[in-house]
Design a protein around this motif. Sequence first.
Motif, short mmCIF file in Angstrom:
data_model
loop_
_atom_site.label_atom_id
_atom_site.label_comp_id
_atom_site.label_asym_id
_atom_site.label_seq_id
_atom_site.Cartn_x
_atom_site.Cartn_y
_atom_site.Cartn_z
N ALA A 11 44.20 -6.47 60.49
CA ALA A 11 43.86 -5.69 61.69
C ALA A 11 45.12 -5.29 62.45
CB ALA A 11 42.93 -6.51 62.59
N ALA A 12 46.07 -6.22 62.54
CA ALA A 12 47.33 -5.93 63.23
C ALA A 12 48.15 -4.91 62.45
CB ALA A 12 48.11 -7.23 63.43
N ALA A 13 48.23 -5.08 61.14
CA ALA A 13 49.02 -4.17 60.31
C ALA A 13 48.46 -2.75 60.36
CB ALA A 13 49.04 -4.66 58.87
N ARG A 14 47.14 -2.63 60.46
CA ARG A 14 46.55 -1.29 60.53
C ARG A 14 46.99 -0.56 61.80
NH1 ARG A 14 40.27 -0.52 59.85
NH2 ARG A 14 40.25 -2.04 61.51
N ILE A 15 47.11 -1.28 62.90
CA ILE A 15 47.55 -0.63 64.14
C ILE A 15 49.00 -0.18 64.02
CG2 ILE A 15 47.97 -1.00 66.60
CD1 ILE A 15 45.50 -2.92 66.52
N VAL A 16 49.85 -1.00 63.41
CA VAL A 16 51.25 -0.60 63.20
C VAL A 16 51.28 0.63 62.28
CG1 VAL A 16 53.51 -1.31 62.34
CG2 VAL A 16 52.09 -2.95 63.59
N THR A 17 50.45 0.62 61.27
CA THR A 17 50.37 1.77 60.36
C THR A 17 49.92 3.02 61.10
OG1 THR A 17 49.89 0.31 58.50
CG2 THR A 17 49.30 2.62 58.24
N LEU A 18 48.95 2.88 61.97
CA LEU A 18 48.49 4.01 62.77
C LEU A 18 49.63 4.58 63.60
CD1 LEU A 18 46.39 5.92 63.98
CD2 LEU A 18 45.75 4.07 65.55
N ASP A 35 61.14 -2.27 57.57
CA ASP A 35 61.80 -3.21 56.66
C ASP A 35 62.72 -4.16 57.42
OD1 ASP A 35 60.54 -2.22 54.42
OD2 ASP A 35 62.22 -0.93 53.83
N ARG A 36 63.54 -3.61 58.33
CA ARG A 36 64.48 -4.44 59.10
C ARG A 36 63.75 -5.48 59.93
NH1 ARG A 36 66.80 0.34 60.05
NH2 ARG A 36 66.01 0.44 62.17
N SER A 37 62.63 -5.09 60.50
CA SER A 37 61.88 -6.00 61.36
C SER A 37 61.11 -7.05 60.55
CB SER A 37 60.91 -5.23 62.25
OG SER A 37 59.85 -4.71 61.47
N GLY A 38 60.96 -6.80 59.26
CA GLY A 38 60.14 -7.70 58.45
C GLY A 38 58.71 -7.71 58.95
N GLY A 44 52.27 -12.01 58.88
CA GLY A 44 51.68 -12.96 57.95
C GLY A 44 51.16 -12.35 56.66
N LEU A 45 51.76 -11.25 56.24
CA LEU A 45 51.34 -10.57 55.01
C LEU A 45 52.45 -10.57 53.97
CD1 LEU A 45 49.67 -7.38 56.53
CD2 LEU A 45 48.49 -9.28 55.42
N GLN A 46 52.05 -10.57 52.72
CA GLN A 46 52.98 -10.30 51.63
C GLN A 46 53.16 -8.79 51.56
OE1 GLN A 46 54.51 -12.69 49.80
NE2 GLN A 46 53.49 -14.15 51.16
N ALA A 47 54.23 -8.34 50.93
CA ALA A 47 54.50 -6.90 50.83
C ALA A 47 53.33 -6.16 50.17
CB ALA A 47 55.80 -6.65 50.08
N VAL A 53 46.89 -2.56 52.94
CA VAL A 53 46.37 -2.15 54.25
C VAL A 53 46.71 -0.68 54.51
CG1 VAL A 53 46.62 -2.47 56.75
CG2 VAL A 53 46.39 -4.46 55.26
N VAL A 54 47.95 -0.30 54.23
CA VAL A 54 48.37 1.10 54.44
C VAL A 54 47.52 2.02 53.56
CG1 VAL A 54 50.26 2.75 54.17
CG2 VAL A 54 50.71 0.48 55.13
N HIS A 55 47.36 1.69 52.30
CA HIS A 55 46.58 2.51 51.38
C HIS A 55 45.13 2.62 51.84
CE1 HIS A 55 44.23 3.35 47.69
NE2 HIS A 55 45.25 4.15 47.43
N ASP A 56 44.53 1.48 52.18
CA ASP A 56 43.13 1.49 52.64
C ASP A 56 42.96 2.31 53.91
OD1 ASP A 56 42.45 -0.11 50.49
OD2 ASP A 56 42.32 -1.95 51.68
#
Length: 157
Positions: A11-18, A35-38, A44-47, A53-56
């Motif tokens: 859910a958090a990664a989707r907002i960053v992706t948005l 990448d720099r920010s990790g 808490g995600l693997q690459a 998440v980005v693809h979905d």
Amino acid sequence: MRTYPRNTPQAAARIVTLAMLADAVVSRLELDALDRSGAHRQLGLQAADWDAVVHDFCDDLRDAAQLTWQDGCRIDPRTLAELMAEVDDRELRLKVLRLCVSVVEADGHVGEGEAIVLEAMVEQWGLHREMLQPALKSVRASTPGKPGHATCLTTSS
């Protein structure tokens, strides 16, 4: 649009992706900032999980009737609010906000779509004070007077 359980890394990664997609231009500078920010590790995600998440999310955007692509990725206010509501943990919200700001500012330009996403985060999450913190620190550091206190500066013409 798919949903995620509250406060999950997805859910958090989707907002960053948005935030990254909001101006319809994903620059190398934005990707480098992630990448720099990790970002994936911070959330808490693997690459590979981040990529999923980005693809979905891109699939969801493509299929969403309420999406318009003009000068950027526009999601209707209701959907935007629903995405933001999936993150209600204060610390996670702050982390997501910091990541979004770093991505949005990476190319030196904040587009209209990016501004809409950041404003929605600040408004819905009640983070007005946190958005001002960097500016206040900068003013305090450059303002003469008592440490930790801003003073008014006036200029005469």
